[in-house]
Write an enzyme that holds these catalytic residues in place. Sequence first.
Site, PDB file in Angstrom:
ATOM      1  N   GLY A   8       6.973 -27.541  12.733  1.00  0.00           N
ATOM      2  CA  GLY A   8       7.114 -26.139  12.919  1.00  0.00           C
ATOM      3  C   GLY A   8       6.138 -25.243  12.208  1.00  0.00           C
ATOM      4  O   GLY A   8       6.516 -24.295  11.333  1.00  0.00           O
ATOM      5  N   ARG A  11       4.080 -21.157  13.185  1.00  0.00           N
ATOM      6  CA  ARG A  11       4.626 -19.614  12.539  1.00  0.00           C
ATOM      7  C   ARG A  11       5.377 -19.909  11.383  1.00  0.00           C
ATOM      8  O   ARG A  11       5.768 -20.936  10.872  1.00  0.00           O
ATOM      9  CB  ARG A  11       5.477 -18.884  13.750  1.00  0.00           C
ATOM     10  CG  ARG A  11       4.982 -18.836  14.815  1.00  0.00           C
ATOM     11  CD  ARG A  11       6.188 -18.400  16.037  1.00  0.00           C
ATOM     12  NE  ARG A  11       6.982 -19.132  16.507  1.00  0.00           N
ATOM     13  CZ  ARG A  11       8.302 -19.012  16.266  1.00  0.00           C
ATOM     14  NH1 ARG A  11       8.858 -18.058  15.830  1.00  0.00           N
ATOM     15  NH2 ARG A  11       9.370 -19.764  16.706  1.00  0.00           N
ATOM     16  N   ASN A  77      10.354 -28.794   8.072  1.00  0.00           N
ATOM     17  CA  ASN A  77      10.481 -27.257   8.197  1.00  0.00           C
ATOM     18  C   ASN A  77      11.018 -26.634   9.432  1.00  0.00           C
ATOM     19  O   ASN A  77      11.579 -25.954   9.544  1.00  0.00           O
ATOM     20  CB  ASN A  77       9.133 -26.867   7.851  1.00  0.00           C
ATOM     21  CG  ASN A  77       8.894 -25.277   8.064  1.00  0.00           C
ATOM     22  OD1 ASN A  77       9.761 -24.372   7.458  1.00  0.00           O
ATOM     23  ND2 ASN A  77       8.426 -25.004   9.100  1.00  0.00           N
ATOM     24  N   SER A 129      18.229 -24.038   3.252  1.00  0.00           N
ATOM     25  CA  SER A 129      18.498 -22.576   3.206  1.00  0.00           C
ATOM     26  C   SER A 129      19.579 -22.189   2.301  1.00  0.00           C
ATOM     27  O   SER A 129      20.518 -22.975   1.849  1.00  0.00           O
ATOM     28  CB  SER A 129      18.929 -22.183   4.687  1.00  0.00           C
ATOM     29  OG  SER A 129      19.675 -20.749   4.735  1.00  0.00           O
ATOM     30  N   TYR A 142      24.373 -23.451  11.600  1.00  0.00           N
ATOM     31  CA  TYR A 142      23.283 -23.432  11.029  1.00  0.00           C
ATOM     32  C   TYR A 142      23.627 -23.800   9.553  1.00  0.00           C
ATOM     33  O   TYR A 142      22.867 -24.636   8.875  1.00  0.00           O
ATOM     34  CB  TYR A 142      22.409 -21.926  11.124  1.00  0.00           C
ATOM     35  CG  TYR A 142      21.381 -21.881  10.467  1.00  0.00           C
ATOM     36  CD1 TYR A 142      20.259 -22.502  10.786  1.00  0.00           C
ATOM     37  CD2 TYR A 142      21.329 -21.303   9.098  1.00  0.00           C
ATOM     38  CE1 TYR A 142      18.820 -22.219  10.119  1.00  0.00           C
ATOM     39  CE2 TYR A 142      20.236 -20.952   8.397  1.00  0.00           C
ATOM     40  CZ  TYR A 142      19.141 -21.441   8.738  1.00  0.00           C
ATOM     41  OH  TYR A 142      17.820 -21.236   8.088  1.00  0.00           O
ATOM     42  N   SER A 143      24.578 -22.973   8.811  1.00  0.00           N
ATOM     43  CA  SER A 143      24.942 -23.584   7.499  1.00  0.00           C
ATOM     44  C   SER A 143      25.273 -24.956   7.527  1.00  0.00           C
ATOM     45  O   SER A 143      24.991 -25.339   6.524  1.00  0.00           O
ATOM     46  CB  SER A 143      26.188 -22.485   7.159  1.00  0.00           C
ATOM     47  OG  SER A 143      25.822 -21.087   7.300  1.00  0.00           O
ATOM     48  N   ILE A 175      13.745 -14.553   4.277  1.00  0.00           N
ATOM     49  CA  ILE A 175      12.219 -14.595   4.288  1.00  0.00           C
ATOM     50  C   ILE A 175      11.947 -13.743   5.319  1.00  0.00           C
ATOM     51  O   ILE A 175      12.402 -13.826   6.457  1.00  0.00           O
ATOM     52  CB  ILE A 175      11.741 -15.949   4.338  1.00  0.00           C
ATOM     53  CG1 ILE A 175      12.239 -16.858   3.130  1.00  0.00           C
ATOM     54  CG2 ILE A 175      10.194 -16.038   4.443  1.00  0.00           C
ATOM     55  CD1 ILE A 175      11.976 -16.403   1.623  1.00  0.00           C
TER      56      ILE A 175
END
Length: 234
Positions: A8, A11, A77, A129, A142-143, A175
């Site tokens: 990834g 970007r 990533n 994260s 996600y968490s 970020i």
Amino acid sequence: MRRALISGASRGIGAACARALAAAGCRVAVNYFASRDRAEALASEIGGGAYMADVSDRAAVERLYREVGDVDILVVNAGVALQKLFTDTTPEDWRRVFAVNVDGAYNLIEGALPHMIHEKWGRIVIVSSVWGLRGASCEVAYSASKAALIGLTKALAKELGPSGITVNCVAPGVIDTDMNSILTPETMEELREETPICRVGEPSDVAAAVRFLCSEEAAFITGQVLGVDGGFAV
Ligand code: NAP
């Protein structure tokens, strides 16, 4: 010259890591999924190569390694976010988040290890994260996926230490990347105010930490979770 693969990297944080590792003297393979033009432009800027693969697809990652060859440094990533109430999260949503964020890590690490073990040298850095540490409302999938990466980091560090391979993870705070473009200016301002350093992070802030963890100097650091969050999680 060390060879690095960054998933990834078309970007955001991955692209900044690619620039940082290239500046540190590595030959960098830029993995992308959809953003081909950006990945190719970055690869030509840093003198590396651009390689398409959906990291959740095991066969695609095997093809990726056939094209890239052996790597000494792997930065896991590539990731996807999901902002939904848990009660609105479908089984398909859940599986996609885990497929990219967690299965992707498995696929990438598994492909990198034979060479690293043979060489008795390797650096693996996983991008988790702050939400994997603290948990975020409306980001349960996600968490949970980012917390899984922290467990993976600690366990794998123990297993691979004797082979001269370090495994660490970074836990970025907020970020400034496309991933946060769905947040309103008001939410971004609230997050900035919650950050002791009084700003949101830049991709280069994370890349600096990743570059250090990939360096020779970081040889005695493994199994760690390094917050890159301006103090957000303190
Ligand atoms: P981003 O700007 O949305 O970029 C995501 C990157 O992941 C893109 O290069 C994208 O490639 C790639 N990607 C997505 N799905 C992929 C797949 N299936 N296979 C291969 N590549 C895939 O996100 P970012 O903010 O830079 O995030 C990078 C990492 O940092 C993620 O793991 C994210 O969870 C983590 N993170 C971000 C923040 C933040 O505040 N931004 C905070 C903590 C952690 P294409 O565009 O080519 O598809």
